[in-house]
Design an enzyme around this catalytic site. Structure first.
Site, mmCIF file in Angstrom:
data_model
loop_
_atom_site.group_PDB
_atom_site.id
_atom_site.type_symbol
_atom_site.label_atom_id
_atom_site.label_comp_id
_atom_site.label_asym_id
_atom_site.label_seq_id
_atom_site.Cartn_x
_atom_site.Cartn_y
_atom_site.Cartn_z
ATOM 1 N N LYS A 68 9.376 7.196 -54.775
ATOM 2 C CA LYS A 68 8.788 8.507 -55.039
ATOM 3 C C LYS A 68 7.711 8.463 -56.121
ATOM 4 O O LYS A 68 6.854 9.355 -56.186
ATOM 5 C CB LYS A 68 9.878 9.500 -55.434
ATOM 6 C CG LYS A 68 10.770 9.956 -54.287
ATOM 7 C CD LYS A 68 10.038 10.905 -53.360
ATOM 8 C CE LYS A 68 10.971 11.557 -52.362
ATOM 9 N NZ LYS A 68 10.285 12.535 -51.509
ATOM 10 N N SER B 130 14.956 2.443 -50.498
ATOM 11 C CA SER B 130 14.060 3.443 -51.080
ATOM 12 C C SER B 130 14.488 3.989 -52.432
ATOM 13 O O SER B 130 13.716 4.687 -53.081
ATOM 14 C CB SER B 130 13.901 4.611 -50.096
ATOM 15 O OG SER B 130 15.146 5.199 -49.796
#
Length: 504
Positions: free
Chosen positions: A50, A303
Site C-alpha cells: 500500500k 501483500s
C-alpha cells in the site's frame, strides 16, 4: 492501458521504496509440480504494498493541495502508507479507521504521525465519515484503491515482476479488496505480455469484485467477512472495476481455512508471518494453479504482514484443515469399557490430532476426533468408510464452521451422579501408540469419563482425562501412572474442575 502504462512508468514510488524480492518457493513448487514464486511486498517499510499507491498519490499533489492536508479511510495498510508518505513529504494526515481494525495497525499509524479517528464497524462506515470530514475541513481524500495515481503506484509491482521473471510465466495471482493492486498490475502486464494470465483472488465472504463482474457493475455486498480485513471491501471501485472487468482473466475465491494454510506455507518458506489478506493470493494459487492449461511459473503476491499476534492461534488451528491434512469427525461409539481401545485400534498408526469426550447417560458416547491425513480427501473417505463398516456412526465435521469455531471447545460439562472421578493432566509423548499404551494399561473397571487432547505441534501432547477409580483401587492406579512414565498432575482439587466439570 497506454495512459496507465505511462502513469506507472512515471511513478514516484522509488523515492521511498526499493524493488522487493521475487522468491521461488521450493517446497510448494515440488508439491504443486510447477515453479511457484512469492513477491515479497511484506518487506516494504510499512510491511505492505500500500505504500506504493499512497506515496505516488501524495507526491503528485500540488503545493496548495499539500497545504490543505490529506485524509483517508483504511482498515490499516493503506493508513500506514498514507501516514508514512505524508510524514516523508511533510503533509498533515488524518486517518479514519473502523473499529474492527487490528490494534497493531492502529498503533503503527500513530507511530508514523497519522491523526487516527476510530469510526464505524466497517471500512465503508469509515469511508463515509472520512468523506464528510474531507468536505467539511477542505482536505484532500486519498482513496485506498479507486484513484489513477494510487492504481499506477501499485502497478509498479507489474514492472518489477516482468523484469525479475523474464522466462516463461503462466499466471500472476493478485489479491483483491477494492481492486487497485489487481488493476495496476494487470494494466502493465497485459500491455506488455498479454499471454500471461492475471487472476484475481478474493475471500469467499468478501468477493466484491467477483460480484461486480457478475452484475456488470459495482454492487454492494450484503455482508462482508472481516477475517482478511485488508481485503474486506463491500463494493469494488468504479475505476478498478472498469480495468479489472476488462483485463483480469478470472477471479477465484478462497475460504478462511485455505487462507490459513497459505499463511503456513509462507511461514514455512520465509519464516515471516503474513496477515490473512497478505496470503490471499497464494491461497488462490494453491487452489487454482492445477487448472492452468499452459506451462510456466506462477507468482503470488505476499501483500502484507501486519498480523495481530493474538490471531496466530486461530490461524494455526485452521491451517491443517485448509491444507486438507486433518479430518474432523463426530463419532458415536458404545458407552462401555473397551470402546476407546477398539476405536483407536481401528485408526491404526494414523496420528490423532484431537480427541474430546465427556461421559453422558445412555448406551452411546459421542466423541469429537481429529485425524491427521497424509493423502487428503481420499484418505478421509477411507477412514469414514472403515469406521462405518464397524457399525460406528460418523459425521464429517471438517467443513462445519460451528464445529470448528465453537463445539470442539464445548464438549463436556457436569454429569449428575458421577462417582469416584479423578481428574489428571498429562503430557503424552507425540509418537504413534502413546494413546493406545495409556488405554491398554487401564484396568477394565477404571472407566474413562472425560478426555480432551489436542496436538499443538510440540514434542508432547497435552491431555486432560477424567477416570473413575474406586477409592480402594487408588494405590493400584498410582502404580499404573508410575509405570506409564508420562508426566502427570492430579487436578481433582482444581477449582476450575469443581466449577465447570465436576459433580454438583
Amino acid at each position: 492501458m497506454h495512459d496507465y502504462v505511462r502513469r506507472i512508468l512515471d511513478s514516484a514510488v522509488y523515492e521511498v521504496a526499493t524493488e522487493t524480492p521475487l522468491e521461488r518457493m521450493g517446497m510448494l513448487s515440488e508439491r504443486l509440480g510447477r515453479d511457484v514464486f512469492l513477491k515479497r511486498e511484506d518487506l516494504l517499510p510499512v510491511f505492505s504494498f500500500k505504500l506504493r499507491g499512497a506515496y505516488n498519490k501524495i507526491a503528485k499533489l500540488s503545493a496548495s493541495e499539500r497545504q490543505r492536508g490529506v485524509i483517508c479511510a483504511s482498515a490499516g495498510n493503506h493508513a500506514q502508507g498514507v501516514a508514512y508518505s505524508a510524514r516523508r513529504i511533510g503533509v498533515r494526515a488524518i486517518i479514519v479507521m473502523p473499529t474492527t481494525t487490528p490494534s497493531i495497525k492502529v498503533k503503527a499509524v500513530k507511530r508514523l504521525g497519522g491523526e487516527v479517528i476510530i469510526f464505524g464497524d466497517t471500512f465503508d462506515d469509515a469511508r463515509l465519515h472520512a468523506l464528510d470530514l474531507c468536505k467539511k475541513d477542505n482536505l484532500v481524500f486519498v482513496h485506498p484503491y479507486d484513484d489513477p495515481d494510487v492504481i499506477a503506484g501499485q502497478g509498479t509491482i507489474g514492472v518489477e515482476l516482468l523484469r525479475q521473471h523474464s522466462s516463461q510465466l503462466a499466471a500472476i495471482y493478485v489479491p483483491i479488496g477494492g481492486g487497485g493492486l489487481a488493476a495496476g498490475i494487470a494494466s502493465y502486464v497485459k500491455f506488455l505480455r498479454p499471454e500471461i494470465r492475471v487472476i484475481g483472488v478474493e475471500p469467499e465472504d468478501a468477493a466484491s469484485m467477483k460480484a461486480a463482474i457478475a452484475a456488470g457493475q459495482p454492487v454492494p455486498l450484503d455482508e462482508v467477512g472481516i477475517f482478511a480485513d485488508g481485503v474486506a471491501v463491500r463494493q469494488a471501485g468504479d475505476e478498478t472495476f472498469r480495468l479489472c472487468s476488462t483485463l483480469l482473466d478470472e477471479v477465484v475465491t478462497v475460504t478462511t481455512d485455505e487462507i490459513c494454510a497459505a499463511i503456513k506455507d509462507i511461514f514455512d518458506h520465509t519464516r515471516a508471518i503474513s496477515e490473512p489478506a497478505g496470503a490471499v493470493s497464494l491461497a488462490g494459487l494453491r487452489k487454482h494453479v492445477g487448472q492452468l492449461d499452459i506451462p510456466g511459473a506462477a507468482i503470488a503476491i505476499s501483500s502484507g504482514a501486519n498480523m495481530n499476534f493474538d490471531r496466530l492461534r486461530h490461524v494455526a488451528e485452521r491451517a491443517e484443515i485448509g491444507e486438507r491434512s486433518e479430518a474432523l469427525l463426530g463419532v458415536t461409539i458404545p458407552e462401555k469399557p473397551g470402546s476407546y481401545r477398539s476405536f483407536i485400534r481401528l485408526l491404526g498408526d494414523r496420528a490423532i490430532t484431537e480427541f474430546n469426550y465427556r461421559i453422558a447417560p445412555g448406551a452411546n458416547a459421542q466423541i469429537f476426533v481429529g485425524v491427521a491425513l497424509k493423502a487428503g480427501q481420499a484418505e478421509k473417505q477411507e477412514i469414514i468408510a472403515l469406521l462405518r463398516n464397524h457399525a460406528l456412526t460418523v459425521v464429517d465435521m471438517t467443513d462445519n464452521e460451528l464445529a470448528k469455531l465453537h463445539v470442539r471447545y464445548m464438549v463436556g460439562g457436569r454429569v449428575e451422579g458421577l462417582m469416584d472421578e479423578m481428574l489428571y493432566r498429562f503430557e503424552f509423548p507425540e509418537r504413534p501408540g502413546a494413546l493406545l499404551r495409556f488405554l491398554e494399561g487401564l484396568h477394565s473397571d477404571w472407566n474413562i469419563s472425560l478426555f480432551h487432547y489436542r496436538n499443538h505441534g510440540s514434542d508432547f501432547g497435552r491431555v486432560l482425562a477424567g477416570i473413575q477409580v474406586p477409592r480402594n483401587e487408588r494405590p493400584a492406579f498410582e502404580q499404573f501412572l508410575k509405570e506409564l512414565g508420562y508426566a502427570h498432575w492430579d487436578e481433582t482439587g482444581n477449582p476450575a474442575y469443581g466449577m465447570f466439570l465436576g459433580m454438583n
